[in-house]
Design an enzyme around this catalytic site. Structure first.
Site, PDB file in Angstrom:
ATOM      1  N   CYS A 120      25.320  -0.642   3.938  1.00  0.00           N
ATOM      2  CA  CYS A 120      25.074  -0.971   5.356  1.00  0.00           C
ATOM      3  C   CYS A 120      26.380  -1.568   5.840  1.00  0.00           C
ATOM      4  CB  CYS A 120      23.932  -1.979   5.469  1.00  0.00           C
ATOM      5  SG  CYS A 120      22.369  -1.294   4.936  1.00  0.00           S
ATOM      6  N   ALA A 141      28.795  -1.040   8.532  1.00  0.00           N
ATOM      7  CA  ALA A 141      29.457  -1.255   9.825  1.00  0.00           C
ATOM      8  C   ALA A 141      29.212  -2.668  10.352  1.00  0.00           C
ATOM      9  CB  ALA A 141      28.944  -0.229  10.825  1.00  0.00           C
ATOM     10  N   PRO A 142      30.162  -3.252  11.056  1.00  0.00           N
ATOM     11  CA  PRO A 142      31.427  -2.678  11.538  1.00  0.00           C
ATOM     12  C   PRO A 142      32.561  -2.661  10.518  1.00  0.00           C
ATOM     13  CG  PRO A 142      31.175  -4.911  12.384  1.00  0.00           C
ATOM     14  CD  PRO A 142      29.923  -4.593  11.627  1.00  0.00           C
ATOM     15  N   GLY A 173      33.780  -5.122   8.147  1.00  0.00           N
ATOM     16  CA  GLY A 173      34.557  -6.282   7.696  1.00  0.00           C
ATOM     17  C   GLY A 173      34.586  -6.383   6.174  1.00  0.00           C
ATOM     18  N   LYS A 174      33.437  -6.201   5.551  1.00  0.00           N
ATOM     19  CA  LYS A 174      33.390  -6.356   4.088  1.00  0.00           C
ATOM     20  C   LYS A 174      33.946  -5.119   3.395  1.00  0.00           C
ATOM     21  CE  LYS A 174      29.532  -9.547   4.497  1.00  0.00           C
ATOM     22  NZ  LYS A 174      29.039  -9.145   5.837  1.00  0.00           N
ATOM     23  N   ASP A 182      26.448   3.874   7.294  1.00  0.00           N
ATOM     24  CA  ASP A 182      25.708   3.116   8.287  1.00  0.00           C
ATOM     25  C   ASP A 182      24.891   4.110   9.077  1.00  0.00           C
ATOM     26  OD1 ASP A 182      25.999  -0.001   9.295  1.00  0.00           O
ATOM     27  OD2 ASP A 182      25.132   1.326  10.813  1.00  0.00           O
ATOM     28  N   ASP A 222      21.065   7.171   6.413  1.00  0.00           N
ATOM     29  CA  ASP A 222      20.077   6.139   6.096  1.00  0.00           C
ATOM     30  C   ASP A 222      20.216   5.814   4.612  1.00  0.00           C
ATOM     31  OD1 ASP A 222      17.892   4.629   5.476  1.00  0.00           O
ATOM     32  OD2 ASP A 222      16.404   6.055   6.239  1.00  0.00           O
ATOM     33  N   CYS A 274      22.592 -12.455   6.318  1.00  0.00           N
ATOM     34  CA  CYS A 274      23.017 -13.632   7.079  1.00  0.00           C
ATOM     35  C   CYS A 274      21.770 -14.315   7.635  1.00  0.00           C
ATOM     36  CB  CYS A 274      24.026 -13.280   8.165  1.00  0.00           C
ATOM     37  SG  CYS A 274      23.454 -12.044   9.321  1.00  0.00           S
TER      38      CYS A 274
HETATM   39  C1  LIG Z   1      24.574  -6.996   8.544  1.00  0.00           C
HETATM   40  S1  LIG Z   1      25.153  -5.560   9.282  1.00  0.00           S
HETATM   41  C2  LIG Z   1      26.438  -5.102   8.175  1.00  0.00           C
HETATM   42  C3  LIG Z   1      27.745  -5.836   8.381  1.00  0.00           C
HETATM   43  C4  LIG Z   1      28.860  -5.226   7.563  1.00  0.00           C
HETATM   44  N1  LIG Z   1      28.545  -5.198   6.154  1.00  0.00           N
HETATM   45  C5  LIG Z   1      30.176  -5.967   7.739  1.00  0.00           C
HETATM   46  O1  LIG Z   1      30.546  -6.818   6.930  1.00  0.00           O
HETATM   47  O2  LIG Z   1      30.891  -5.676   8.727  1.00  0.00           O
HETATM   48  C6  LIG Z   1      23.891  -4.444   8.828  1.00  0.00           C
HETATM   49  C7  LIG Z   1      24.204  -2.978   9.146  1.00  0.00           C
HETATM   50  O3  LIG Z   1      23.189  -2.188   8.518  1.00  0.00           O
HETATM   51  C8  LIG Z   1      22.982  -1.036   9.291  1.00  0.00           C
HETATM   52  N2  LIG Z   1      21.701  -0.463   8.820  1.00  0.00           N
HETATM   53  C9  LIG Z   1      20.456  -0.920   9.037  1.00  0.00           C
HETATM   54  N3  LIG Z   1      19.558  -0.165   8.382  1.00  0.00           N
HETATM   55  C10 LIG Z   1      20.267   0.787   7.725  1.00  0.00           C
HETATM   56  C11 LIG Z   1      19.919   1.879   6.862  1.00  0.00           C
HETATM   57  N4  LIG Z   1      18.647   2.118   6.552  1.00  0.00           N
HETATM   58  N5  LIG Z   1      20.907   2.650   6.374  1.00  0.00           N
HETATM   59  C12 LIG Z   1      22.204   2.419   6.695  1.00  0.00           C
HETATM   60  N6  LIG Z   1      22.584   1.414   7.499  1.00  0.00           N
HETATM   61  C13 LIG Z   1      21.635   0.614   8.004  1.00  0.00           C
HETATM   62  C14 LIG Z   1      23.033  -1.536  10.711  1.00  0.00           C
HETATM   63  O4  LIG Z   1      23.341  -0.501  11.613  1.00  0.00           O
HETATM   64  C15 LIG Z   1      24.158  -2.603  10.623  1.00  0.00           C
HETATM   65  O5  LIG Z   1      25.386  -2.031  10.995  1.00  0.00           O
END
Ligand SMILES: C[S@@+](CC[C@H](N)C(=O)[O-])C[C@H]1O[C@@H](n2cnc3c(N)ncnc32)[C@H](O)[C@@H]1O
Length: 437
Positions: free
Chosen positions: A255, A257-258, A260-261, A279, A305, A377
């Protein structure tokens, strides 16, 4: 402050309309602020974030001053009132100017009664403040400026810390940077900042982290567009050292986006990872690609997904998986105060279900001996410690592993960082290893 200039009235109305989009329309703050003109954005942002941060207190101040609640279609008037109360009570702006300017703005709302009401309510607060304050202190939602359901969840989960967690949610977050150590070092970058007139200090234990004395726009950071630095909270800077992906490993950021990690994982391994970033939101994945491009890293990225590996997995197991799961974001309220307005208790079990599904689905793609880092978070145990307890209880091939990253010790079974601790956002990390059977 020029109390009655057309410009001042226009920016006040822009803030009120942005707040209508957030409070009534369910929009996120950054999206709601996009409509503000560049010259008014700073002021509009300050007011919109401030009112969201203090919303539950400001609304409780307003209620006894109105003979009857305002209708939904009069939300712009209500937002003007909340902005005025925020300025009077939290920012301590001069009362005369606040009242004068609020009334002038209300006069532009095509509601002949609005100016008179705004005048009466704001003056009413100034007159009756001492009498009304004890009522706010007696009301938990008004006192903490957090929704009651959340305060109750926090109080039962963190009996000794819930007040501090609520207080941390009202603070202005630090602007924390992650220096790209693959391209420069922290001292050299600190010098670049100083040359640009910006002061920063290092954070103990985190080799790439700097906290800016005063926030600035990311684009104003020296070397930002050349990839020397990224903006990332200190808690988020723990993921890469905990997961410890080293050169040559096959890594999944599920998961991502955006990004950072993702970028930090690549930075820590000098870019030498076989990394797949997923993502399910195309627009967010676009941001991830832009971040990797800015920093000069390469990775495969896909809109997918993560919970349906049969659609994107080629069958080659991963040595490391980062699952930075979608969550309630209750640990980052100081950065995203609109979370308090947009979350409701019914969402929590649905999030827990999604997180479980992601954990279950991704576990099958992890190599024996490989590690999965579960991160949120959130500060709610249902999404964190209880989740990991459930996973360990239902997966005999999983074991919990301990790790140390900077000032944080991740215990086997997971560690909760509460917001404000070590100047970090609220985060949860648990490291799982697949047994070699
Ligand atoms: C907490 S954010 C991730 C932040 C990211 N790891 C960073 O450090 O920039 C959670 C992300 O999970 C994505 N997401 C939610 N459900 C998902 C799924 N089933 N499969 C893939 N991505 C998913 C969302 O679109 C969102 O961008």
């Amino acid at each position: 402050m020029n109390g009655s200039s057309p410009k001042a009235a226009a920016r006040r109305l822009a803030a009120a309309h942005a707040l209508v989009r957030v409070v009534e329309g369910g929009r996120a703050l950054p999206a709601a602020l996009r409509a503000a003109a560049p010259e008014e954005r700073g002021w509009v942002q300050e007011m919109a974030y401030g009112v969201c941060r203090w919303y539950y207190r400001l609304q409780a101040m307003l209620d006894p001053l109105l003979r009857r609640p305002l209708r939904k279609r009069d939300a712009p008037v209500r937002m003007l009132l909340l902005i005025g109360l925020y300025e009077l009570e939290i920012l301590g702006h001069p009362p005369h100017a606040v009242v004068h300017e609020s009334v002038a703005s209300a006069g532009r709302l095509r509601r002949p009664w609005a100016g008179g009401l705004v005048n009466a309510v704001l003056r009413g607060w100034l007159r009756q403040r001492e009498r009304l304050l004890p009522g706010l202190e007696a009301d938990l939602q008004a006192r903490t400026a957090h929704p009651l359901w959340l305060v109750e969840h926090l109080r039962s989960a963190w009996p000794a810390q819930w007040m501090r967690i609520c207080e941390a949610g009202l603070e202005r977050p630090p602007m924390t940077l992650r220096v790209n150590l693959a391209r420069t070092d922290r001292d050299a970058y600190c010098r670049r900042l100083r040359e640009a007139g910006l002061q920063a200090r290092p954070l103990a234990g985190l080799p790439a982290a700097l906290v800016l004395e005063r926030p600035v726009g990311a684009e104003d950071l020296p070397g930002f567009s050349q990839g020397l630095v990224s903006v990332q909270d200190a808690a988020a800077q723990l993921a890469a050292p905990i997961l410890d992906a080293s050169a040559g490993m096959r890594v999944l950021d599920a998961c991502a986006a955006p990004g950072g990690k993702t970028a930090h994982l690549l930075e820590a391994a000098g870019g030498r990872l076989d990394l797949l970033a997923l993502d399910r939101e195309p627009a967010r994945l676009h941001q991830l690609n832009a971040t990797l491009h800015r920093l000069g890293w390469q990775a495969e990225s896909r809109v997918a997904d993560a919970g349906a590996p049969e659609r994107w997995w080629d069958g080659r197991p991963f040595d490391r998986i980062l699952l930075d799961a979608p969550c309630s974001a209750t640990g980052v309220i100081r950065r995203q105060p609109d979370v308090k307005l947009h979350r409701c208790p019914e969402q929590i079990p649905r999030l827990v279900e999604r997180q479980r599904h992601l954990l279950e689905s991704l576990w099958g793609t992890l190599a024996p001996g490989g590690r999965l880092l579960y991160a949120t978070c959130s500060v709610l145990p249902a999404e964190n410690a209880e989740q990991i307890r459930w996973f360990l209880g239902t997966h005999a091939d999983a074991r919990a592993v301990a790790a140390v990253a900077g000032p944080v010790e991740v215990r086997a079974g997971g560690t909760q960082i509460l917001p404000g601790t070590h100047e970090m956002d609220g985060f949860y990390y648990a490291l799982l290893e697949k047994r070699n059977t």
